[in-house]
Design an enzyme around this catalytic site. Structure first.
Site, PDB file in Angstrom:
ATOM      1  N   ARG A   1       0.594  12.265  -9.139  1.00  0.00           N
ATOM      2  CA  ARG A   1       1.028  10.882  -8.957  1.00  0.00           C
ATOM      3  C   ARG A   1       2.422  10.659  -9.532  1.00  0.00           C
ATOM      4  NH1 ARG A   1      -3.376   7.766  -7.219  1.00  0.00           N
ATOM      5  NH2 ARG A   1      -5.396   8.292  -8.106  1.00  0.00           N
TER       6      ARG A   1
ATOM      7  N   GLU B   1       0.828  -1.209   0.000  1.00  0.00           N
ATOM      8  CA  GLU B   1       0.000   0.000   0.000  1.00  0.00           C
ATOM      9  C   GLU B   1       0.858   1.252   0.000  1.00  0.00           C
ATOM     10  OE1 GLU B   1      -2.430   1.617  -0.599  1.00  0.00           O
ATOM     11  OE2 GLU B   1      -4.269   1.077   0.422  1.00  0.00           O
ATOM     12  N   ASP B   2       0.266   2.322  -0.460  1.00  0.00           N
ATOM     13  CA  ASP B   2       0.963   3.607  -0.432  1.00  0.00           C
ATOM     14  C   ASP B   2       0.975   4.196   0.971  1.00  0.00           C
ATOM     15  OD1 ASP B   2      -1.789   3.976  -0.486  1.00  0.00           O
ATOM     16  OD2 ASP B   2      -1.792   5.389  -2.147  1.00  0.00           O
TER      17      ASP B   2
ATOM     18  N   PHE C   1      -1.731  16.356   4.349  1.00  0.00           N
ATOM     19  CA  PHE C   1      -2.032  15.709   3.076  1.00  0.00           C
ATOM     20  C   PHE C   1      -0.789  15.703   2.193  1.00  0.00           C
ATOM     21  CE2 PHE C   1      -3.960  14.993  -1.065  1.00  0.00           C
ATOM     22  CZ  PHE C   1      -4.794  13.945  -0.748  1.00  0.00           C
TER      23      PHE C   1
ATOM     24  N   ASP D   1      -3.589   5.933   6.421  1.00  0.00           N
ATOM     25  CA  ASP D   1      -4.010   7.231   6.953  1.00  0.00           C
ATOM     26  C   ASP D   1      -4.942   6.948   8.133  1.00  0.00           C
ATOM     27  OD1 ASP D   1      -5.532   9.778   7.156  1.00  0.00           O
ATOM     28  OD2 ASP D   1      -4.384  10.357   5.408  1.00  0.00           O
TER      29      ASP D   1
END
Ligand code: XMP
Ligand code: MG
Length: 183
Positions: free
Chosen positions: A169, A103-104, A156, A107
């Site tokens: 991206r 996963e990136d 963010f 959060d």
């Protein structure tokens, strides 16, 4: 794309391309040791994890299988809804497989919490998580991730696969977005 190319849209660079590469190399060595003598299937969650998947998979000095899944939880917002929907499911049957979710970012953790129970219901031999980033201060559920690249502040971030409204991206670094871009 480099941070200089969109300098006015970024607050600051958090992690450089070199820092990400070095950390993935260390994690790859751990994964090789942990899965020695066992098959390994990497599952990436599109689209955010595509860069981590590409670089981690190539860093591994062994053969692995890869598969992709797309889930949706965000839309163009910067806050997790916790509502997850499968947009593209896996091609490979997980039964009896050693699965590592790539996963990136963790959060709130809501997406991975849902994904983990969804994948566990398919009876893999093992299921672990590798996330490049984690925001400890944003956690709404506790996610037990075996491999975490970096813990970052609760801001963010974009780049290296992570987007804001589908942009950034292709930024090589990970950066904090300037507030004027989304407010
Ligand atoms: P949760 O909150 O469920 O996050 O752990 C799920 C997904 O939301 C995206 N996400 C972000 N995307 N910058 C982004 O570009 C961020 O700071 C951020 N935080 C969460 C990401 O796709 C993650 O998998
Ligand atoms: Mg994602």
């Amino acid at each position: 794309m480099l941070p200089e190319d969109v300098a006015s849209e970024l607050d600051r660079v958090l992690l450089t391309e070199a820092e990400i590469k070095d950390r993935l190399r260390v994690i790859a060595r751990q994964i090789e040791a942990d899965y020695a003598g066992r098959d390994l299937l990497l599952i990436a969650v599109l689209k955010g994890a595509v860069m981590v998947m590409a670089d981690l998979a190539r860093e591994l000095q062994r053969s692995v299988e890869v598969d992709f899944m797309a889930v949706s939880s965000y839309g163009a917002s910067t806050h997790s809804s916790g509502v997850v929907r499968i947009v593209k499911d896996l091609d490979i049957d997980l039964a009896g497989r050693n699965v590592l979710i790539v996963e990136d970012i963790i959060d709130s953790g809501l997406t991975l919490d849902w994904l983990k129970s969804n994948l566990l219901s398919r009876n893999p031999a093992s299921l672990e998580i590798c996330a490049l980033l984690r925001k400890p201060d944003a956690a709404k559920v506790d996610i037990d991730a075996k491999y975490v690249g970096f813990e970052i502040p609760n801001e963010f971030v974009v780049g290296y696969g992570l987007d804001y409204a589908e942009r950034y991206r292709n930024l090589r670094s990970i950066a904090v977005l300037a507030p004027h871009v989304y407010s």
